[in-house]
Design a protein around this motif. Structure first.
Motif, short mmCIF file in Angstrom:
data_model
loop_
_atom_site.label_atom_id
_atom_site.label_comp_id
_atom_site.label_asym_id
_atom_site.label_seq_id
_atom_site.Cartn_x
_atom_site.Cartn_y
_atom_site.Cartn_z
N SER A 1 0.83 -1.21 0.00
CA SER A 1 0.00 0.00 0.00
C SER A 1 0.86 1.26 0.00
O SER A 1 2.03 1.24 0.41
CB SER A 1 -0.91 0.02 1.23
OG SER A 1 -0.12 0.22 2.40
N ILE A 2 0.27 2.36 -0.45
CA ILE A 2 0.98 3.64 -0.46
C ILE A 2 1.38 4.01 0.97
O ILE A 2 2.50 4.49 1.20
CB ILE A 2 0.08 4.74 -1.07
CG1 ILE A 2 -0.14 4.49 -2.56
CG2 ILE A 2 0.68 6.12 -0.84
CD1 ILE A 2 1.12 4.59 -3.40
N SER A 3 0.51 3.75 1.91
CA SER A 3 0.83 4.07 3.32
C SER A 3 2.05 3.30 3.79
O SER A 3 2.93 3.86 4.44
CB SER A 3 -0.36 3.75 4.23
OG SER A 3 -1.46 4.54 3.87
N ALA B 1 5.19 4.66 2.07
CA ALA B 1 5.60 5.92 2.69
C ALA B 1 6.31 5.66 4.02
O ALA B 1 7.36 6.26 4.30
CB ALA B 1 4.38 6.82 2.90
N LYS B 2 5.78 4.75 4.80
CA LYS B 2 6.39 4.42 6.09
C LYS B 2 7.80 3.87 5.90
O LYS B 2 8.74 4.29 6.59
CB LYS B 2 5.50 3.39 6.81
CG LYS B 2 6.00 2.93 8.14
CD LYS B 2 5.02 1.92 8.75
CE LYS B 2 5.60 1.26 9.96
NZ LYS B 2 4.69 0.23 10.49
N SER C 1 6.15 11.30 3.54
CA SER C 1 4.69 11.39 3.71
C SER C 1 3.99 10.52 2.67
O SER C 1 4.57 10.18 1.63
CB SER C 1 4.23 12.84 3.58
OG SER C 1 4.33 13.25 2.22
N ARG C 2 2.73 10.20 2.97
CA ARG C 2 1.93 9.41 2.03
C ARG C 2 1.82 10.14 0.70
O ARG C 2 1.91 9.54 -0.37
CB ARG C 2 0.55 9.14 2.63
CG ARG C 2 -0.30 8.23 1.79
CD ARG C 2 -1.71 8.09 2.37
NE ARG C 2 -2.48 7.09 1.68
CZ ARG C 2 -2.94 7.20 0.43
NH1 ARG C 2 -2.67 8.27 -0.28
NH2 ARG C 2 -3.64 6.24 -0.12
N GLN D 1 2.95 8.83 -3.01
CA GLN D 1 1.98 8.76 -4.12
C GLN D 1 2.45 9.60 -5.30
O GLN D 1 2.38 9.16 -6.45
CB GLN D 1 0.61 9.25 -3.66
CG GLN D 1 -0.46 9.18 -4.75
CD GLN D 1 -0.74 7.77 -5.20
OE1 GLN D 1 -1.18 6.95 -4.39
NE2 GLN D 1 -0.52 7.46 -6.46
#
Length: 143
Positions: free
Chosen positions: A22-24, A27-28, A33-34, A38
Motif C-alpha cells: 500500500s501507499i501508506s 511511505a512508512k 509522507s503518504r 503517491q
C-alpha cells in the motif's frame, strides 16, 4: 527518461519485492509522507519508468510447464527486426540483448515438449536468425 534519486530507487525496490504494498506502507518504509510516496509513484508511472504491475509465480506453481533460455545469433544489423518478431511470439516471456557469442537471449515456456518444439521451429524461421542454442531449465533455486 527521468533522473532517479535514492528515494525513487528505494520505491522501485520495494515494489519489486511486493507490487501490492500500500501507499501508506511504502511511505512508512521510505520515511516520507503518504502524499510524497503517491506523487513519486505517479511521476514514475507517467514517465514510463514503471510500465505495469504483475505477479511472479514460483516454478512449482506450474510443475509441468517447460521453460528454457534460447540464445540467438543474428545476421549483421537485423537484431531490431528479430527482437520485434520475437516480441510477437506468445511463448517468449522475456528478451535480453547481450554481448559475446550470442546477440539475444529469449526466455521461452510451453505446456508440452511438442508445443515447445513448435515454438523453437517457429523462432528458427524468423528472418535474420543465424543460429540458436536452447537450454531447458530443470530447476529454479531463487525467484
Amino acid at each position: 527518461m527521468i533522473n532517479l534519486d535514492d528515494t525513487d530507487r528505494q520505491l522501485i525496490a520495494l515494489l519489486r519485492d511486493d507490487a501490492r504494498t500500500s501507499i501508506s506502507e511504502l511511505a512508512k518504509r521510505l520515511k516520507v509522507s503518504r502524499g510524497t510516496a503517491q506523487n513519486r509513484l505517479t511521476r514514475l508511472e507517467k514517465a514510463g519508468v514503471i510500465t505495469g504491475y504483475t505477479i511472479k509465480l514460483k516454478p512449482a506453481a506450474q510443475p509441468h510447464r517447460i521453460r528454457a533460455w534460447t540464445t540467438i545469433a543474428v545476421e549483421g544489423t537485423t537484431a531490431p527486426a528479430v527482437i520485434q518478431a520475437l516480441r510477437g511470439e506468445p511463448a517468449v516471456s522475456a528478451l535480453h540483448s547481450t554481448n559475446g557469442r550470442w546477440d539475444v537471449v529469449a526466455e521461452i515456456s510451453a505446456d508440452s515438449l511438442e508445443a515447445f518444439d513448435r515454438v523453437l521451429g517457429s523462432i528458427r524461421q524468423i528472418k535474420g536468425i543465424m543460429n540458436t542454442e536452447t537450454n531447458i531449465l530443470l530447476s529454479t533455486h531463487k525467484v
